[in-house]
Design a protein around this motif. Structure first.
Motif, short mmCIF file in Angstrom:
data_model
loop_
_atom_site.label_atom_id
_atom_site.label_comp_id
_atom_site.label_asym_id
_atom_site.label_seq_id
_atom_site.Cartn_x
_atom_site.Cartn_y
_atom_site.Cartn_z
N LYS A 1 14.68 79.70 24.34
CA LYS A 1 13.47 79.32 23.61
C LYS A 1 12.39 78.80 24.56
CE LYS A 1 14.19 77.47 19.46
NZ LYS A 1 14.77 76.70 18.35
N LYS A 2 12.79 78.06 25.58
CA LYS A 2 11.83 77.57 26.58
C LYS A 2 11.17 78.72 27.33
CE LYS A 2 14.04 73.11 27.34
NZ LYS A 2 14.92 72.34 28.21
N GLU A 3 11.85 79.86 27.39
CA GLU A 3 11.31 81.04 28.06
C GLU A 3 10.49 81.92 27.12
OE1 GLU A 3 11.43 81.72 31.35
OE2 GLU A 3 12.38 79.75 31.57
N GLY A 4 10.28 81.45 25.88
CA GLY A 4 9.45 82.19 24.94
C GLY A 4 10.20 83.22 24.10
N ILE A 5 11.49 83.12 24.09
CA ILE A 5 12.31 84.05 23.31
C ILE A 5 12.62 83.44 21.96
CG2 ILE A 5 14.55 85.23 23.21
CD1 ILE A 5 14.39 85.37 26.31
N TRP A 6 12.35 84.18 20.89
CA TRP A 6 12.66 83.73 19.54
C TRP A 6 14.16 83.89 19.29
CZ3 TRP A 6 9.16 81.40 16.47
CH2 TRP A 6 7.83 81.54 16.81
N VAL A 7 14.73 82.99 18.52
CA VAL A 7 16.16 83.05 18.19
C VAL A 7 16.30 83.25 16.69
CG1 VAL A 7 18.36 81.82 18.24
CG2 VAL A 7 16.77 81.57 20.15
N TYR A 8 16.88 84.39 16.30
CA TYR A 8 17.09 84.72 14.89
C TYR A 8 18.58 84.76 14.63
CZ TYR A 8 12.21 86.46 14.68
OH TYR A 8 10.85 86.58 14.72
N GLY A 9 19.01 84.16 13.54
CA GLY A 9 20.41 84.13 13.18
C GLY A 9 20.70 84.95 11.93
N ALA A 10 21.74 85.77 12.00
CA ALA A 10 22.16 86.59 10.87
C ALA A 10 23.19 85.81 10.05
CB ALA A 10 22.77 87.90 11.37
N THR A 11 22.84 85.54 8.81
CA THR A 11 23.74 84.79 7.94
C THR A 11 23.56 85.25 6.50
OG1 THR A 11 24.39 82.59 7.18
CG2 THR A 11 22.09 82.87 7.80
N GLY A 12 24.65 85.43 5.81
CA GLY A 12 24.63 85.96 4.46
C GLY A 12 23.87 85.12 3.46
N GLU A 13 23.78 83.83 3.69
CA GLU A 13 23.11 82.96 2.71
C GLU A 13 21.60 82.84 2.92
OE1 GLU A 13 24.69 80.04 5.86
OE2 GLU A 13 25.63 81.65 4.72
N ALA A 14 21.07 83.49 3.93
CA ALA A 14 19.62 83.43 4.19
C ALA A 14 18.86 84.12 3.06
CB ALA A 14 19.30 84.08 5.52
N LYS A 15 17.69 83.61 2.76
CA LYS A 15 16.83 84.19 1.72
C LYS A 15 16.00 85.37 2.26
CE LYS A 15 18.04 81.14 -1.32
NZ LYS A 15 19.42 81.36 -1.66
N GLU A 16 15.65 85.30 3.54
CA GLU A 16 14.83 86.34 4.15
C GLU A 16 15.72 87.52 4.57
OE1 GLU A 16 10.94 86.14 6.97
OE2 GLU A 16 12.59 84.83 7.49
N LEU A 17 15.24 88.74 4.30
CA LEU A 17 16.00 89.94 4.68
C LEU A 17 15.52 90.46 6.03
CD1 LEU A 17 16.09 91.84 1.28
CD2 LEU A 17 17.83 90.33 2.26
N ILE A 18 16.40 91.15 6.72
CA ILE A 18 16.09 91.67 8.05
C ILE A 18 14.82 92.52 8.04
CG2 ILE A 18 17.64 93.66 7.75
CD1 ILE A 18 18.20 93.44 10.80
N TYR A 19 14.57 93.23 6.94
CA TYR A 19 13.42 94.12 6.86
C TYR A 19 12.10 93.38 6.72
CZ TYR A 19 17.40 97.07 5.96
OH TYR A 19 18.61 97.69 6.05
N GLN A 20 12.16 92.09 6.48
CA GLN A 20 10.95 91.27 6.34
C GLN A 20 10.54 90.65 7.67
OE1 GLN A 20 12.85 88.89 3.27
NE2 GLN A 20 11.34 89.62 1.78
N LEU A 21 11.31 90.86 8.72
CA LEU A 21 11.06 90.26 10.03
C LEU A 21 10.32 91.21 10.95
CD1 LEU A 21 14.60 88.78 10.75
CD2 LEU A 21 12.63 87.57 9.81
N ASP A 22 9.52 90.64 11.85
CA ASP A 22 8.95 91.40 12.95
C ASP A 22 9.94 91.31 14.10
OD1 ASP A 22 7.57 92.54 15.04
OD2 ASP A 22 5.91 91.12 14.99
N LEU A 23 10.63 92.40 14.35
CA LEU A 23 11.66 92.41 15.40
C LEU A 23 11.15 93.03 16.69
CD1 LEU A 23 14.65 93.49 13.13
CD2 LEU A 23 14.06 91.18 13.89
#
Length: 113
Positions: free
Chosen positions: A28-50
Motif C-alpha cells: 500500500k505504501k508503494e501505491g498498490i491497492w489491496v482488494y480482498g475476495a470474500t463471499g460476504e462482501a456486498k460489492e461484486l467483482i464486476y463493479q470494481l476497476d481492476l
C-alpha cells in the motif's frame, strides 16, 4: 506448487512472505491497492476497476481471509454465485479473478474490443 502450475510459474514473479498483513502495508505504501475476495462482501467483482495496480487477497478454503488481513484490504468484493454453495474453491476463485483483471485491462488498452 510448481508441478500444479504446468510451467506457468516460470513466467510469473513469485514472492514468499512471512507476514501477509505487514506485506500488504508495504504494498500500500508503494501505491498498490489491496482488494480482498470474500463471499460476504456486498460489492461484486464486476463493479470494481481492476485496471489499477493491485494485489488480490484470497482466503483459505473454509476459513476465508483472517480478520487482520481483511482489515488491511482497501476494498472487499464477492464473485456472484448461484445455487446452494457458499464459495468457490480458492484456486478457481483465483482463476476467475485473474481472468476478470485481464479482461478489464484488455478493454482499457484496446477499447474497440
Amino acid at each position: 506448487m510448481i508441478k500444479a502450475s504446468s510451467g506457468a510459474v516460470a513466467h510469473l514473479p513469485i514472492a514468499r512472505v512471512v507476514n501477509i498483513a505487514t506485506t500488504l502495508d508495504t504494498l500500500k505504501k508503494e501505491g498498490i491497492w489491496v482488494y480482498g475476495a470474500t463471499g460476504e462482501a456486498k460489492e461484486l467483482i464486476y463493479q470494481l476497476d481492476l485496471s489499477v495496480d493491485l494485489a488480490i487477497v484470497i482466503g483459505a478454503e473454509g476459513k476465508g481471509i483472517r480478520p487482520l488481513v481483511k482489515k488491511k484490504c482497501d476494498r472487499l468484493f464477492a464473485i456472484p454465485m448461484r445455487g446452494p454453495l457458499s464459495s468457490f474453491n480458492a484456486s478457481v476463485s483465483g482463476g476467475m479473478i485473474l481472468y476478470e483483471i485481464m479482461r478489464q485491462r484488455s478493454l482499457h488498452n484496446n477499447p474497440s474490443l
